[in-house]
Design an enzyme around this catalytic site. Structure first.
Site, mmCIF file in Angstrom:
data_model
loop_
_atom_site.group_PDB
_atom_site.id
_atom_site.type_symbol
_atom_site.label_atom_id
_atom_site.label_comp_id
_atom_site.label_asym_id
_atom_site.label_seq_id
_atom_site.Cartn_x
_atom_site.Cartn_y
_atom_site.Cartn_z
ATOM 1 N N ARG A 65 -15.959 -9.976 15.176
ATOM 2 C CA ARG A 65 -17.291 -9.456 14.294
ATOM 3 C C ARG A 65 -18.192 -8.756 15.077
ATOM 4 O O ARG A 65 -18.957 -7.913 14.796
ATOM 5 C CB ARG A 65 -17.812 -10.617 13.419
ATOM 6 C CG ARG A 65 -16.986 -10.954 12.118
ATOM 7 C CD ARG A 65 -17.426 -11.349 11.136
ATOM 8 N NE ARG A 65 -18.364 -10.408 10.436
ATOM 9 C CZ ARG A 65 -19.139 -10.605 9.552
ATOM 10 N NH1 ARG A 65 -19.347 -11.731 8.912
ATOM 11 N NH2 ARG A 65 -19.754 -9.526 8.884
ATOM 12 N N HIS A 101 -18.739 -3.348 -12.019
ATOM 13 C CA HIS A 101 -17.994 -3.248 -10.971
ATOM 14 C C HIS A 101 -16.671 -4.069 -11.706
ATOM 15 O O HIS A 101 -15.426 -3.205 -11.855
ATOM 16 C CB HIS A 101 -18.110 -3.985 -9.854
ATOM 17 C CG HIS A 101 -17.084 -4.396 -8.976
ATOM 18 N ND1 HIS A 101 -16.661 -3.538 -7.879
ATOM 19 C CD2 HIS A 101 -16.057 -5.171 -8.766
ATOM 20 C CE1 HIS A 101 -15.614 -3.786 -7.033
ATOM 21 N NE2 HIS A 101 -14.993 -4.880 -7.846
ATOM 22 N N GLU A 102 -16.866 -5.158 -12.304
ATOM 23 C CA GLU A 102 -15.835 -5.757 -12.843
ATOM 24 C C GLU A 102 -15.446 -5.134 -14.262
ATOM 25 O O GLU A 102 -14.182 -5.068 -14.642
ATOM 26 C CB GLU A 102 -16.204 -7.307 -13.619
ATOM 27 C CG GLU A 102 -16.575 -8.049 -12.205
ATOM 28 C CD GLU A 102 -15.454 -8.411 -11.051
ATOM 29 O OE1 GLU A 102 -14.346 -8.260 -11.305
ATOM 30 O OE2 GLU A 102 -15.833 -8.427 -10.026
ATOM 31 N N HIS A 140 -11.167 -14.910 -0.628
ATOM 32 C CA HIS A 140 -10.332 -14.021 -0.854
ATOM 33 C C HIS A 140 -9.083 -14.350 -0.322
ATOM 34 O O HIS A 140 -8.905 -15.080 0.616
ATOM 35 C CB HIS A 140 -10.935 -12.517 -0.326
ATOM 36 C CG HIS A 140 -11.354 -11.810 -1.406
ATOM 37 N ND1 HIS A 140 -12.788 -11.605 -1.682
ATOM 38 C CD2 HIS A 140 -11.006 -10.616 -1.890
ATOM 39 C CE1 HIS A 140 -12.918 -10.662 -2.541
ATOM 40 N NE2 HIS A 140 -11.605 -10.138 -2.858
ATOM 41 N N TYR A 148 0.799 -1.427 -0.039
ATOM 42 C CA TYR A 148 0.022 0.062 -0.095
ATOM 43 C C TYR A 148 0.933 1.354 -0.049
ATOM 44 O O TYR A 148 0.273 2.319 -0.286
ATOM 45 C CB TYR A 148 -0.876 -0.014 1.374
ATOM 46 C CG TYR A 148 -2.015 -0.897 0.966
ATOM 47 C CD1 TYR A 148 -3.348 -0.543 0.518
ATOM 48 C CD2 TYR A 148 -2.066 -2.097 1.561
ATOM 49 C CE1 TYR A 148 -4.369 -1.173 0.442
ATOM 50 C CE2 TYR A 148 -3.076 -3.323 1.321
ATOM 51 C CZ TYR A 148 -4.305 -2.458 0.607
ATOM 52 O OH TYR A 148 -5.218 -3.461 0.442
ATOM 53 N N GLU A 168 -10.040 -1.792 -6.525
ATOM 54 C CA GLU A 168 -11.389 -2.005 -6.214
ATOM 55 C C GLU A 168 -12.124 -0.881 -5.903
ATOM 56 O O GLU A 168 -13.330 -0.761 -6.438
ATOM 57 C CB GLU A 168 -11.711 -2.803 -4.709
ATOM 58 C CG GLU A 168 -11.038 -4.077 -4.523
ATOM 59 C CD GLU A 168 -11.553 -4.991 -5.852
ATOM 60 O OE1 GLU A 168 -12.876 -4.957 -5.976
ATOM 61 O OE2 GLU A 168 -10.705 -5.578 -6.539
ATOM 62 N N HIS A 201 -12.886 -2.563 -13.433
ATOM 63 C CA HIS A 201 -11.567 -2.987 -13.543
ATOM 64 C C HIS A 201 -10.573 -3.116 -14.764
ATOM 65 O O HIS A 201 -9.773 -2.636 -15.068
ATOM 66 C CB HIS A 201 -11.508 -4.422 -13.041
ATOM 67 C CG HIS A 201 -11.667 -4.571 -11.513
ATOM 68 N ND1 HIS A 201 -10.965 -3.869 -10.556
ATOM 69 C CD2 HIS A 201 -12.614 -5.354 -10.754
ATOM 70 C CE1 HIS A 201 -11.446 -4.199 -9.307
ATOM 71 N NE2 HIS A 201 -12.256 -5.030 -9.304
#
Ligand SMILES: [Zn+2]
Length: 583
Positions: A558, A450-451, A583, A290, A479, A454
């Site tokens: 969570r 969305h895709e 993921h 990042y 993303e 990309h």
């Protein structure tokens, strides 16, 4: 082609003329020109030089698109794995001799040798991954492992060299050299072939388990369903509390429990590997990507963002919990966490499919995109062309012929595939693809945008950047591009343009309903994604007692950060609910 030869001559004469000089003694202007030419020309011209007549075997999933586009797509225009490997083997032997790692001209010379080989490796790997994910077989798995073994010696040779160059180039006044070597030096390689084989196999197993696990009916164990499309859709539209519980438990027990015995050795192996490469653990290596400061700084920023969003999240959570409590009386404590299975999503990560149950102004319902698509008799192809025209209408790129001819738009019936929607930059000419097991409904309408988002980003940087810079600013940024675009695609303004929504229907109540829908999708997602990485970082850092709290730690986080609890009682010895999420 001619340009490329001229370029090669130019580079070699340049290299020859500087071969015996020391740093900074060469002509700075000439040097800048070379970098400029490398940026613009090098990659594409190289690809042209090595294109061949090899026949690709690819599955025809797109009958309609193929009719229109197959004739436009040259079937020989693709990566040739055998030839690429052969060229790499040959070129590997030609590495320039390095006698001074501080010499910038030498660093450039080394890059001109390194980049084409690395690029071919990357193209092959991308293609083999695509082949496996769109056709899960042992043969395709073995091909990936074999290729990893071919690639490893190259990375073992070049990574230490890139690191040595970086020690000097990080002080360079040339931003390109500084940047390129900085990125290269952060790479990771495995020094052990057995580890390479094992990692590749375990990774394949994870994909396989996730894609093929089935949930069976309680009273009929011959009637079973994979996650996509049946179980996934059921979680979105089913309202019956117990039916939802069946699907939730079936999936988490079925997938998570099996993933557990593969995921843990897999991350142990990756952890060992990154440590050998100088990282503290896998978390540090992810965070480095990042480029947002040290691990502590990065996590501090993310913690603060979550803290900032919490007051809004808490209101959203309390509102949704109250409404669901009235819908399912006496099913759960109305002052405690919400059970994970009644939020319209298998992982309770987005709640927008529950909008109907919590809508503030029921007299002004949002347009039901699924109904419109069905009423207008939309085909899957039309969903894609509609998305494409959204992009072209805002001045972005149309999809390429290869996109239409080579994407996977439907779940095939003759083989297992990874249905988790994704977009791929094949890294070769204009070959971009998506892999989506499309169904005709509002969720896929969003996913397609969305895709394709990309793919737009791929096209933008492939057109304007040299190979070494073709990537997202970071993995999160990619993303963000897709999601920003997806959000506009379902906005009332755009739906009016499409004729999905009457302009008169949009009033202040409609807008509030729409804003709540966005919050259910986007605000609800933040604590979920935060916990996902928080949990994994703890696991990578060995701060979770695997015997006693492997699963309960996930739920503790969570509950703490999102107020979401497991739908059924869980067992730390067998369950692994975090592993039931891709993921
Ligand atoms: Zn995405």
């Amino acid at each position: 082609m001619t340009n490329f030869i001229i370029l090669l001559l130019f580079i070699s004469s340049f290299q020859f003329s500087i071969s015996n000089r020391k740093q900074n003694h060469y002509d700075q202007k000439q040097f800048e020109e070379i970098i400029e030419i490398l940026k613009i020309k090098f990659t594409d011209e190289l690809e042209e030089l090595i294109s061949t007549n090899y026949n690709i075997e690819h599955h025809n999933d797109n009958p309609k698109q193929s009719e229109n586009y197959e004739s436009e797509v040259d079937s020989n225009d693709h990566v040739d794995i055998k030839l690429w490997n052969k060229l790499n083997e040959k070129d590997m032997k030609k590495m320039p001799v390095i006698d001074d790692y501080s010499d910038e001209a030498m660093a450039m010379q080394w890059l001109t040798w390194y980049i084409p080989i690395e690029q071919r490796h990357s193209q092959i790997t991308t293609l083999l991954n695509w082949n496996y994910e769109t056709n899960i077989t042992e043969e395709n798995q073995a091909a990936m492992t074999a290729q990893n073994l071919i690639r490893s010696p190259f990375t073992r040779l070049t990574l230490p060299i890139a690191k040595k160059f970086n020690e000097h180039m990080k002080y360079s006044k040339d931003d390109d050299l500084k940047r390129i070597f900085g990125r290269l030096a952060s790479g990771i390689v495995s020094f052990n072939d057995d580890d390479v084989k094992r990692a590749s196999k375990l990774h394949g197993q994870l994909e396989d388990i996730y894609s093929t696990t089935k949930v069976c009916e309680l009273n009929d164990n011959k009637k079973c369903y994979t996650l996509s499309p049946y179980i996934e859709r059921l979680m979105q539209i089913e309202k019956d509390y117990d039916r939802l519980l069946w699907a939730w438990k079936g999936w988490h027990d079925g997938c998570g429990n099996k993933i557990r015995s593969v995921y843990l050795p897999y991350i142990d192996l990756l952890n060992k590997n990154v440590k050998e490469n100088g990282y503290h653990d896998l978390a540090e290596s992810w965070i480095t990507d990042y480029e947002m400061g040290s691990v502590v700084e990065f996590e501090g920023i993310i913690d603060q963002i979550l803290k900032d969003i919490m007051p809004l999240y808490e209101q959203l959570h309390a509102y949704v919990r109250g409404r669901l409590c009235s819908k399912y009386p006496n099913r759960f404590d109305c002052n405690g966490p919400i059970p994970a299975h009644i939020l319209g999503n298998m992982w309770a990560q987005m709640w927008n499919d529950r909008l109907d149950d919590v809508i503030p102004y029921p007299d002004t319902p949002l347009v039901n995109i699924t109904d419109v698509l069905i009423k207008k008799q939309f085909s899957i192809d039309q969903m894609y062309t509609t998305a494409e025209s959204f992009f072209t209408s805002i001045g972005l790129y149309p999809m390429t012929s290869k996109f239409w001819a080579r994407s996977m738009f439907r779940k095939p019936t003759d083989r297992d595939v990874v249905c988790h929607a994704s977009a791929s930059d094949m890294g070769y000419h204009d070959d971009y693809r998506v892999k989506i097991c499309t169904e005709i409904n509002d969720d896929y309408f969003y996913t397609i945008h969305h895709e394709m988002g990309h793919v737009e980003y791929y096209m933008a940087y492939s057109e304007n950047q040299p190979y070494v810079y073709r990537g997202g600013a970071n993995s999160g940024f990619h993303e963000a591009i897709g999601d920003t675009i997806g959000m506009f695609a379902i906005s009332p303004v755009h739906l009016i343009k499409l004729g999905f929504l009457q302009e008169e229907a949009v009033n202040s109540h409609y807008e509030i309903n729409f804003l709540l829908r966005l919050a259910l999708q986007k605000v609800a997602f933040l604590p979920f994604s935060y916990v996902m990485d928080k949990y994994r970082f703890l696991l990578f850092r060995n701060e979770i007692d695997r015997e006693h709290e492997l699963n309960s730690k996930w739920w503790a986080l969570r509950i703490q950060h999102g107020g979401i609890m497991p739908a059924a009682s869980r067992n730390d010895e067998v369950n692994f609910d975090a592993g039931a999420k891709y993921h």
